[in-house]
Design a protein around this motif. Structure first.
Motif, short mmCIF file in Angstrom:
data_model
loop_
_atom_site.label_atom_id
_atom_site.label_comp_id
_atom_site.label_asym_id
_atom_site.label_seq_id
_atom_site.Cartn_x
_atom_site.Cartn_y
_atom_site.Cartn_z
N GLN A 1 0.81 -1.21 0.00
CA GLN A 1 0.00 0.00 0.00
C GLN A 1 0.85 1.27 0.00
O GLN A 1 0.47 2.26 -0.58
N GLY B 1 4.60 10.23 -3.59
CA GLY B 1 3.42 10.20 -4.46
C GLY B 1 3.48 9.15 -5.55
O GLY B 1 3.62 7.97 -5.30
N THR C 1 -4.93 3.04 -4.16
CA THR C 1 -5.25 4.44 -4.46
C THR C 1 -5.56 5.27 -3.23
O THR C 1 -5.74 6.47 -3.33
N THR C 2 -5.60 4.64 -2.05
CA THR C 2 -5.99 5.38 -0.85
C THR C 2 -5.03 6.53 -0.58
O THR C 2 -3.82 6.35 -0.56
N GLY C 3 -5.58 7.71 -0.37
CA GLY C 3 -4.77 8.86 -0.01
C GLY C 3 -4.01 9.49 -1.16
O GLY C 3 -3.21 10.38 -0.96
N LEU C 4 -4.25 9.00 -2.38
CA LEU C 4 -3.56 9.60 -3.52
C LEU C 4 -4.49 10.59 -4.22
O LEU C 4 -5.71 10.41 -4.22
N ASP C 5 -3.89 11.63 -4.81
CA ASP C 5 -4.75 12.53 -5.55
C ASP C 5 -5.13 11.86 -6.86
O ASP C 5 -4.49 10.91 -7.30
N HIS D 1 -11.75 0.21 -1.57
CA HIS D 1 -13.10 0.63 -1.24
C HIS D 1 -13.54 1.75 -2.18
O HIS D 1 -14.59 2.34 -2.02
#
Lengths: 308, 213, 287
Positions: free
Chosen positions: A95, A151, A176-180, A206
Motif C-alpha cells: 500500500q 506520491g 489508491t488510498t490517499g492519492l490525488d 473501497h
C-alpha cells in the motif's frame, strides 16, 4: 488462475479475562480471477477484504481457522505451497513505501525482490532494469531511499518491486488510498498494463469509482461474504442485481450521494438467512432462508430476488 | 470565524511547510480544501485545531486565541480513527472523554449501543470514525476540521457520515473545513472550495522526488 | 487448504491451543518454580551447610542429588541457598533500578530539551562503559563484599529501562489519542494518569523482570572473580569459583549442576518476562 471457493475464516478472541468468543470476519467468500483479468474486490472497512489477501498469501495469524478452498492454477493451496509461491508466482503490491526497508536503496530492493523470486544475479539485474524502464523510473531513482520518493513515483517503485519477479498473480491492497486523482489514475493504469500482459490482478479497494474504471469484473463483499460478482460495466449501466451493490454505487458523490441506514452484521453475530436482511429495502419472507451465490445473467448474485 | 493569519510552520530543521498562510472558515460555513498529498494540508489542519503551534502568525477562534486546558471549540477528525482511541479503553470511555451524546445523535450516526462495550480493535474503521465524531459533536464545538475524514470509508458509510455531520453543523451553526482529494465529494458538501493547495489550471505532469528538488 | 484438523479436546480445555493460553501456563509454571525455590530454601535448614567429612566428594546419588563437595557439604542445599541469595540481590538491584529509571526516564521525556540532553548523555555514558569494568570499579570503590556487589549491580542496570520509559513517554506524547484528549479539555495530570500510566506500567514491569537475570548473572560473575560476597555464605558465584579448582580432577558435579541451576533460573526469568509481554500487549493477547 485463482479461484476462491466458499472461504471462511474464523478467529477465537478473548473478550473479558478468560472468556473466548469465535468471530467470523470472512464467511463463505467466493471469487475467481482469470489470466489477463483484473478483479476488483470492493466493500466497506471491516468486510474482510484484506483478510482475503492475507489468506491467499498465507499470512493469517496463528489463531485463524479456515475452511473452503483456494485453488491456484487448479491446485489447492496449502500453507507449504503458499510459502513457496509467495513472492514468486503470487506477489503483493504494498500500500505504501512504509512496506519497504527504510534503510536500503530503492534499486537494491527491487533487485532483491527479483533475486528472492529465484532468479540468478544476471537475470535479476536485467529484470530490475526492465522494471525500472517499464515504469519510466530514472536510473538515478535506484539510489534513492524510500523516504525520498513520493506520491506517484512511490507507487511506481512499489509496482516495480512486485513485478520484478515475474509473478502471475498480483494482489494490490488499496493502491489508491490517499492519492490525488492523477496519481491514482496512473497507479491503476499500471495494473491494467500488467493485466494486458496476461497476469491476473486482484485489486482490493473501497474506491468503487476506481474499481469500475479499471477492472474487468467486480466482487462486492459485505460482512465477509461475496454478495455479487459482476462485470464492471454493469455498475455504470445500472445492471447491478444485488441491492447492496446498487447502494454502494448510488452513494458515490458523483452519483446520488444517498445512503442506506444501518450497519453490517458484527463479526461475532450469527447470520442465518440473507446477510443483508436488516438493511434491504426489498426484503420479503423468502429472505430468511440461506442464500447461495448463484449465477444470474453474466455474473453471480446472492439474492433470491435477482433475476436474469 | 476561525482564522489563521499569516501563519508559518515547520518542524525542527525542515523547510517551511506553511509560510505566511491566511485562511478562514465562518460559522455555519462548509469549506472544501482539495489538493494533492504532501503539500501541508494536514499540517494546516493541525495548526488550525491547535495541535501544533505555528512559529509565526496566529490562529484565532471568534476573535480570541484558541483556549488551552478546556474543551476546545475547534475539533479535528483524523483519517485513521483507530489512532485516536486509546487501544486499552472500552469505547464507552473513549466517547465519554469528549461529551455524552444523546440517543438521537447515536441514531443519526447509526451507532449501535453494543459498540460502546467493545474495544477499538473489535470494530471497523467506519464504525470507529462515527464514534470519534460522536465524541466531538458537542454543543461546545464551534468548528470541525475533517482531514480526509471519510477517505478510508466505503461510499455508503461516507454518505451516511456526511449526512449526519452536515445536519448537526447546520442545526448548531458549526463551521466545517473539509480536506479531501475527492473533488466530487467537496462539490457535494461544501459551500465554497478553497483552491490554496490545488494546482492552478490543468494538473501539471507528475512532479519528481523531493530529494531532487 | 481444507478444514484444519481439530485439536484434541484436552488441549482445548487447558487453553494451550492459542498464544495467550500458552503464555498463561508458562507464567504459572515459572512462578511455581520460583515459589518452590524460596520454600525449599526456607525449609531446608542449615544442616547441609556444615562439614561432614565421611560424606565428602560424593557423586550425585539418591541421598545427595547434587553430590557433596570436598568438605562433605550438600551441594543441593548450597545451590538452593545460593540461588535464593542471588534472587535477593536481583530483587534489590531491580528495585533500585526501577526507581532510578522511572525517575530519570520521566524527567528526560517531560522536562524539556536541556534535561533530556543531560539524562541521555548520562545514560550513554553508563552504557558505553564496559559493563564488567563498571561493576568492578563500583564494587571496589564501595569496599567490596556483599554491599559492594549490591551497590554495583544496582547502579549499573537502570539505563536500558530508563531509555525504554523515555521513548515510550515521548511516543505517547505524540500519539493522536493523547493529542485529542488534550483538545477535549483533559489536564496533563489526567492524561498522564489515565492514558500514559496504563501504557507504561506493563512495559515497566516486563523491563523490570528482564532486569533480574542480568543482575543475578552479574552478581555471580563479580563473586566468581573474587570481588564479591564472602566465601562463608553460599552463593552461586562462590560455588562456581570453588569448583574451578576441582573440575579438572573429575568432580564435574561441583560445577555443572550449580551452573545449570543458575542457567535455568535466569532463563526462566526471561521466559516469564516474555510471556507477560504476550499477555499484556493488545496486539498479541488475542492470538
Amino acid at each position: 488462475m485463482l479461484s476462491v471457493k466458499n472461504l471462511s475464516i474464523e478467529f477465537s478472541r478473548y473478550g473479558s479475562a478468560r472468556r473466548r468468543t469465535i468471530i467470523h470476519p470472512v464467511r463463505d467468500l467466493s471469487l475467481d480471477i482469470g489470466d489477463g483479468e483484473i478483479v476488483a474486490v470492493v466493500g466497506s472497512s471491516g468486510s474482510g477484504k484484506s483478510l482475503l489477501a492475507h489468506a491467499v498469501l498465507g499470512l493469517l495469524p496463528g489463531n485463524a481457522r479456515t475452511s473452503g478452498e483456494i485453488l491456484f492454477k487448479g491446485t489447492p493451496l496449502t500453507s507449504a505451497s503458499m510459502a513457496a509461491l509467495r513472492g514468486r508466482a503470487i506477489a503483493l503490491i504494498p500500500q505504501s513505501v512504509a512496506y519497504l526497508n527504510p534503510l536500503s536503496r530503492v534499486g537494491r530492493q527491487v533487485y532483491r525482490a527479483s533475486r528472492l523470486s529465484g532468479k540468478c544475479r544476471a537475470t535479476a539485474a536485467r529484470s530490475t532494469d526492465r522494471a525500472f524502464a517499464r515504469y519510466r523510473l530514472d536510473e538515478s531513482v535506484k539510489s534513492l531511499f524510500p523516504f525520498q520518493v513520493s506520491g506517484g513515483m512511490a507507487r511506481r517503485v512499489l509496482t516495480a518491486t512486485a513485478t520484478a519477479g515475474d509473478a502471475d498473480l498480483l494482489i494490490a491492497d488499496e493502491p489508491t488510498t490517499g492519492l490525488d486523482p492523477v496519481v491514482a489514475r496512473q497507479s491503476l493504469s499500471h495494473l491494467r498494463e500488467l493485466a494486458d500482459l496476461g497476469k491476473a490482478v486482484m485489486l482490493i479497494t473501497h474506491d468503487i469509482d476506481a474499481a469500475v474504471t479499471v477492472a474487468d469484473r467486480v466482487a462486492v463483499i459485505y460482512a465477509g461474504t461475496t454478495v455479487e460478482l459482476t462485470p464492471a460495466r454493469n455498475f455504470a449501466d445500472g445492471a447491478l442485481r444485488h441491492p447492496y451493490s446498487r447502494a454502494l454505487w448510488n452513494a458515490l458523490p458523483q452519483q446520488g450521494f444517498g445512503f442506506v441506514p444501518g450497519n453490517q452484521p458484527m463479526e461475532d453475530d450469527a447470520v442465518n438467512g440473507c446477510i443483508y436482511l436488516d438493511r434491504c429495502p426489498d426484503r420479503t419472507g423468502e429472505c430468511r432462508c440461506a442464500q447461495p451465490l448463484r449465477p444470474v445473467g453474466k455474473g453471480h448474485v446472492r439474492c433470491c430476488h435477482a433475476q436474469g | 470565524m476561525l482564522k489563521a493569519e499569516s501563519v508559518s510552520f515547520c518542524y525542527d530543521n525542515t523547510p517551511w511547510i506553511l509560510e505566511g498562510f491566511d485562511f478562514g472558515v465562518g460559522p455555519g460555513e462548509v469549506v472544501g480544501l482539495p489538493g494533492p498529498s504532501g503539500q501541508g494540508k494536514s499540517t494546516l489542519a493541525k495548526v488550525l485545531a491547535g495541535h501544533l503551534a505555528p512559529q509565526q502568525g496566529a490562529v484565532t477562534c471568534d476573535g480570541r486565541p484558541l483556549p488551552e486546558g478546556v474543551f476546545s471549540p475547534v475539533q479535528l477528525i483524523f483519517q485513521h480513527p483507530e489512532l485516536t482511541m486509546n487501544p486499552r479503553w472500552k469505547l464507552r470511555d473513549s466517547v465519554a472523554e469528549g461529551h455524552t451524546p444523546d440517543a438521537a445523535a447515536f441514531k443519526r450516526l447509526n451507532i449501535e449501543p453494543a459498540w460502546l462495550s467493545r474495544y477499538p480493535h473489535e470494530l471497523s474503521g467506519g464504525e470507529l470514525q462515527r464514534l470519534a465524531l460522536a465524541r466531538v459533536m458537542s454543543p461546545q464545538t464551534r468548528y470541525l476540521i475533517a482531514d480526509e475524514m471519510t477517505a478510508m470509508l466505503d461510499p455508503n458509510t461516507q454518505a451516511l457520515v456526511w449526512d449526519a455531520v452536515l445536519h448537526w453543523a447546520k442545526a448548531n451553526g458549526v463551521g466545517i473545513l473539509a480536506i479531501s482529494h475527492d473533488r466530487h465529494l467537496l462539490d457535494r458538501i461544501a459551500h465554497r472550495v478553497d483552491e490554496s493547495f490545488a494546482p492552478p489550471g490543468p494538473t501539471p505532469p507528475e512532479t519528481t522526488c523531493r530529494a531532487a528538488a | 487448504m481444507s478444514t484444519l484438523a481439530r485439536t484434541p479436546a484436552l488441549a482445548e480445555r487447558l487453553g494451550i491451543t492459542d498464544g495467550r493460553g500458552r503464555a498463561m501456563w508458562v507464567l504459572g509454571l515459572c512462578l511455581a518454580y520460583f515459589a518452590t525455590l524460596l520454600l525449599a530454601a526456607a525449609f531446608m535448614g542449615d544442616a547441609g551447610l556444615s562439614t561432614d567429612f565421611p560424606n565428602k566428594k560424593l557423586a550425585p546419588c539418591f541421598e545427595f542429588p547434587f553430590g557433596t563437595d570436598w568438605l562433605g557439604r550438600d551441594m543441593l542445599v548450597r545451590t538452593v541457598k545460593g540461588l535464593c541469595r542471588s534472587l535477593g540481590i536481583g530483587l534489590l538491584a531491580a528495585t533500585v533500578s526501577s526507581v532510578v529509571s522511572a525517575a530519570l526516564g520521566t524527567l528526560s521525556a517531560t522536562m524539556g530539551k536541556r534535561t533530556d540532553a543531560v539524562v541521555t548523555t548520562l545514560i550513554d555514558l553508563v552504557m558505553a562503559t564496559p559493563h564488567l569494568v563498571l561493576l568492578i570499579l563500583v564494587s571496589f570503590a564501595c569496599g567490596g563484599g556483599a554491599t559492594g556487589v549490591i551497590i554495583a549491580v544496582a547502579v549499573s542496570h537502570w539505563t536500558r529501562l530508563a531509555r525504554i520509559i523515555r521513548a515510550e513517554i515521548l511516543q505517547l506524547k505524540q500519539a493522536e489519542f493523547v493529542m485529542v484528549s488534550r483538545k477535549l479539555g483533559r489536564s496533563p495530570w489526567w492524561i498522564a494518569r489515565r492514558h500514559m500510566l496504563p501504557h507504561i506500567a506493563p512495559q515497566f514491569t516486563i523491563g523490570l523482570i528482564l532486569l533480574f537475570p542480568h543482575a543475578i548473572l552479574h552478581s555471580a560473575g563479580l563473586t566468581f572473580l573474587g570481588f564479591g560476597l564472602s566465601p562463608h555464605n553460599p552463593s552461586i558465584g562462590i560455588l562456581l569459583s570453588e569448583s574451578m579448582r576441582h573440575i579438572s580432577t573429575g568432580y564435574w558435579w561441583l560445577a555443572i549442576l550449580p551452573g545449570l541451576s543458575l542457567l535455568v533460573t535466569v532463563k526462566l526469568f526471561d521466559v516469564l518476562g516474555n510471556s507477560l509481554r504476550v499477555i499484556t500487549d493488545p496486539k498479541t493477547s488475542q492470538e
